[in-house]
Design a protein around this motif. Structure first.
Motif, PDB file in Angstrom:
ATOM      1  N   LEU A 133       0.811  -1.222   0.000  1.00  0.00           N
ATOM      2  CA  LEU A 133       0.000   0.000   0.000  1.00  0.00           C
ATOM      3  C   LEU A 133       0.843   1.269   0.000  1.00  0.00           C
ATOM      4  CD1 LEU A 133      -2.683  -1.031   2.665  1.00  0.00           C
ATOM      5  CD2 LEU A 133      -2.897  -1.116   0.171  1.00  0.00           C
ATOM      6  N   TYR A 134       2.142   1.127   0.224  1.00  0.00           N
ATOM      7  CA  TYR A 134       3.017   2.285   0.378  1.00  0.00           C
ATOM      8  C   TYR A 134       4.256   2.096  -0.503  1.00  0.00           C
ATOM      9  CZ  TYR A 134       0.373   1.270   4.618  1.00  0.00           C
ATOM     10  OH  TYR A 134      -0.618   0.884   5.497  1.00  0.00           O
ATOM     11  N   SER A 135       4.854   3.211  -0.908  1.00  0.00           N
ATOM     12  CA  SER A 135       6.056   3.095  -1.732  1.00  0.00           C
ATOM     13  C   SER A 135       7.257   2.742  -0.869  1.00  0.00           C
ATOM     14  CB  SER A 135       6.317   4.406  -2.475  1.00  0.00           C
ATOM     15  OG  SER A 135       6.722   5.413  -1.566  1.00  0.00           O
ATOM     16  N   LYS A 136       8.264   2.124  -1.496  1.00  0.00           N
ATOM     17  CA  LYS A 136       9.492   1.774  -0.776  1.00  0.00           C
ATOM     18  C   LYS A 136      10.193   3.027  -0.279  1.00  0.00           C
ATOM     19  CE  LYS A 136      10.434  -2.612  -3.111  1.00  0.00           C
ATOM     20  NZ  LYS A 136      11.399  -3.364  -3.970  1.00  0.00           N
ATOM     21  N   SER A 137      10.119   4.081  -1.074  1.00  0.00           N
ATOM     22  CA  SER A 137      10.756   5.339  -0.682  1.00  0.00           C
ATOM     23  C   SER A 137      10.155   5.876   0.613  1.00  0.00           C
ATOM     24  CB  SER A 137      10.599   6.369  -1.804  1.00  0.00           C
ATOM     25  OG  SER A 137      11.137   7.613  -1.420  1.00  0.00           O
TER      26      SER A 137
ATOM     27  N   LEU B  76       8.545   4.159   2.958  1.00  0.00           N
ATOM     28  CA  LEU B  76       8.859   3.262   4.069  1.00  0.00           C
ATOM     29  C   LEU B  76      10.314   3.420   4.515  1.00  0.00           C
ATOM     30  CD1 LEU B  76       6.985   0.015   2.953  1.00  0.00           C
ATOM     31  CD2 LEU B  76       6.260   1.706   4.648  1.00  0.00           C
ATOM     32  N   ASN B  77      11.226   3.570   3.573  1.00  0.00           N
ATOM     33  CA  ASN B  77      12.634   3.771   3.936  1.00  0.00           C
ATOM     34  C   ASN B  77      12.821   5.068   4.711  1.00  0.00           C
ATOM     35  OD1 ASN B  77      13.417   1.383   2.715  1.00  0.00           O
ATOM     36  ND2 ASN B  77      13.949   2.356   0.775  1.00  0.00           N
ATOM     37  N   ASN B  78      12.143   6.115   4.255  1.00  0.00           N
ATOM     38  CA  ASN B  78      12.237   7.400   4.950  1.00  0.00           C
ATOM     39  C   ASN B  78      11.611   7.322   6.340  1.00  0.00           C
ATOM     40  OD1 ASN B  78      13.509   8.613   2.781  1.00  0.00           O
ATOM     41  ND2 ASN B  78      11.600   9.346   1.881  1.00  0.00           N
ATOM     42  N   LEU B  79      10.530   6.565   6.462  1.00  0.00           N
ATOM     43  CA  LEU B  79       9.876   6.406   7.758  1.00  0.00           C
ATOM     44  C   LEU B  79      10.797   5.686   8.736  1.00  0.00           C
ATOM     45  CD1 LEU B  79       7.215   6.801   9.360  1.00  0.00           C
ATOM     46  CD2 LEU B  79       6.505   4.545   8.542  1.00  0.00           C
ATOM     47  N   ARG B  80      11.462   4.649   8.269  1.00  0.00           N
ATOM     48  CA  ARG B  80      12.389   3.913   9.129  1.00  0.00           C
ATOM     49  C   ARG B  80      13.566   4.788   9.563  1.00  0.00           C
ATOM     50  NH1 ARG B  80      11.245  -0.327   5.086  1.00  0.00           N
ATOM     51  NH2 ARG B  80       9.932  -1.916   6.076  1.00  0.00           N
TER      52      ARG B  80
END
Length: 208
Positions: free
Chosen positions: A48-52, A54-58
């Protein structure tokens, strides 16, 4: 002879005890380093979310545990909803103009975190600037929203930042929260700090 037998038995017993690993050695001790590498983010459905995003969230290393559940983000005990003013897979046409130049932004939200865009500015029939691409929602959107000024009303309005995936003169797209008093959606194009072109005015674009 009896003593020798007794000594041999003791030696065998000692040797067998040394050779047998203790059960405590089979339990891996808690390691502070391994704890730090364990993500505090739980994602029910990554598609549901882009990898970009999710990476920024982490990379935020936020102190509270985070969980993503469909269109909601749960941070500690608080819940926020992903921006939903734009319907997924529907194209929107944002427009604005000053005395002579027309600005147009075509937006399509493709998932919970990303928009596909085409932006152009033109003077009569002459194209001044055009770009197509993808932009990703700021991973810290749940912390606070930006407040650009609406030049028509003179008041600020809440907006979320979407960062252009491609490095170019077009840096951000700010998409307003909710609609204005006329029921229109709002957006603002933001250039990077190296460009002062008239193609990127501080002007609010609107769409139905």
């Amino acid at each position: 002879m009896k003593n020798l037998t007794h000594l041999a038995f003791v030696a065998v017993l000692i040797f067998s005890c040394k050779g047998k690993p203790s059960e405590s050695n089979n339990i891996r001790p808690a390691d502070s380093t391994s704890k730090k590498t364990v993500s505090k983010i739980q994602i029910d459905d990554e598609s549901l979310y882009s990898k970009s995003f999710l990476n920024n969230l982490r990379s935020l290393n936020y102190s509270e545990p985070i969980r993503l559940v469909k269109d909601q983000i749960i941070v500690g005990g608080d819940t926020a909803t992903f921006p939903n003013d734009l319907v997924i897979n529907k194209e929107y046409y944002f427009k604005a103009n000053n005395d002579t130049i027309i600005y147009q932004l075509n937006l399509t939200r493709i998932n919970l975190t990303d928009v596909k865009f085409q932006y152009l500015s033109k003077l009569k029939d002459s194209l001044l600037f055009t770009e197509t691409g993808m932009a990703t929602l700021n991973s810290g959107f749940f912390l606070a929203s930006e407040a650009p000024d609406d030049e028509k009303t003179g008041e600020g309005y809440g907006a979320n930042d979407y960062t252009n995936v491609k490095k170019s003169d077009l840096s951000l797209i700010k998409i307003g929260l909710g609609r204005d008093d006329a029921g229109l959606l709002r957006a603002l194009i933001v250039p990077n700090g190296n460009n002062q072109s008239i193609a990127f005015p501080s002007i609010t674009l609107r769409a139905r």
